[in-house]
Design an enzyme around this catalytic site. Sequence first.
Site, PDB file in Angstrom:
ATOM      1  N   CYS A   1      52.626 -46.363 -37.753  1.00  0.00           N
ATOM      2  CA  CYS A   1      53.338 -47.595 -37.403  1.00  0.00           C
ATOM      3  C   CYS A   1      54.632 -47.202 -36.695  1.00  0.00           C
ATOM      4  CB  CYS A   1      53.619 -48.360 -38.691  1.00  0.00           C
ATOM      5  SG  CYS A   1      54.594 -49.861 -38.455  1.00  0.00           S
TER       6      CYS A   1
ATOM      7  N   CYS B   1      53.107 -49.920 -30.094  1.00  0.00           N
ATOM      8  CA  CYS B   1      52.766 -50.486 -31.403  1.00  0.00           C
ATOM      9  C   CYS B   1      51.304 -50.174 -31.612  1.00  0.00           C
ATOM     10  CB  CYS B   1      53.000 -51.995 -31.390  1.00  0.00           C
ATOM     11  SG  CYS B   1      52.323 -52.849 -32.826  1.00  0.00           S
TER      12      CYS B   1
HETATM   13  N1  DGL Z   1      51.473 -51.339 -35.978  1.00  0.00           N
HETATM   14  C1  DGL Z   1      52.882 -51.595 -36.139  1.00  0.00           C
HETATM   15  C2  DGL Z   1      53.664 -50.757 -35.116  1.00  0.00           C
HETATM   16  O1  DGL Z   1      53.126 -49.771 -34.647  1.00  0.00           O
HETATM   17  C3  DGL Z   1      53.151 -53.053 -36.118  1.00  0.00           C
HETATM   18  C4  DGL Z   1      54.456 -53.437 -36.690  1.00  0.00           C
HETATM   19  C5  DGL Z   1      54.490 -54.822 -37.219  1.00  0.00           C
HETATM   20  O2  DGL Z   1      53.878 -55.082 -38.259  1.00  0.00           O
HETATM   21  O3  DGL Z   1      55.184 -55.642 -36.612  1.00  0.00           O
HETATM   22  O4  DGL Z   1      54.798 -51.012 -34.787  1.00  0.00           O
END
Ligand code: DGL
Length: 289
Positions: free
Chosen positions: A85, A195
């Site tokens: 993440c 993301c």
């Molecule tokens: N997959 C997360 C990232 O890479 C998402 C973050 C979120 O939940 O807003 O930033």
Amino acid sequence: MSGHAEFRVDAPVSTAPVGIFDSGLGGLSVLRAVRAMLPRERLIYVADSLHAPYGERDDDFIVDRTMAIGEWLVGQGAKALVVACNTATAQSIALVRERLPIPLVGVEPGVKPAAALSKSRVVGVLATAVTLRSARFQSLLDRYAGDCRFICQAGHGLVQAVERCDTSSPALMALLESYITPMLDANADTLVLGCTHYPFLDRAIREIAGERLQIVDTSVAIARQLDRLLDTHALRNGTALPDTLPRFCSTADGEPQRQLAASLLQFDAAVEHVDIPSRRTRLAEPDIV
Ligand code: DGL
């Protein structure tokens, strides 16, 4: 450095699993790359979908959840952790690295590869608002942007869409178009997906941008980094059979995760519901800021 052929049978071996964690389903794009590169490793994946999106939380909340899930994974026997993440990495990686007793890998937007690839010297970045305003991201730009102009756009609403398994509805396409068209108009030729949820929108982005944007997604680089980390710490598993299914866990209803894993990873695996309380989620006050 990578390559299973280099694995020595007399090397120390660890059959413990690697923990992979994301605020939700986005980290499955990283899990896919890790499985492809390290097919012998057992994996536990935690989606904190009950508390997604992190991109709209305050910094303390993100640190609190990342620590709680990291500790939970250590309790499950994880030998290494992938923070799949960008948002959690941006806010908490230094602290979590200091406090957890296992090695870990984080994920950051691919500013450096994008600056190397771009011919027009204009690059778009889609990431969460938290990632874009973080000191770590600013420092990536300072170090690697060079003469490239980076157009940074917060992807409000995109994580929520992927969490609903929506990767192509008209509303989502309109939202994506509103983010990408200004980049194309500014002559961007490269787009950084900052993301881990966004690789699921790859096809939708292609529909909007055609071949005008080359897409930079760091999941393969993360898998390579994990490969090196396991080597460095002599943690590589030489014994598990290839094709061992990951253990999937979710703090929310696991059905969207099961569906996305089935379509992305081509296997149908049950998703366990797990309770991972933390200081902030025990509080009665609302956490969304
Ligand atoms: N997959 C997360 C990232 O890479 C998402 C973050 C979120 O939940 O807003 O930033």
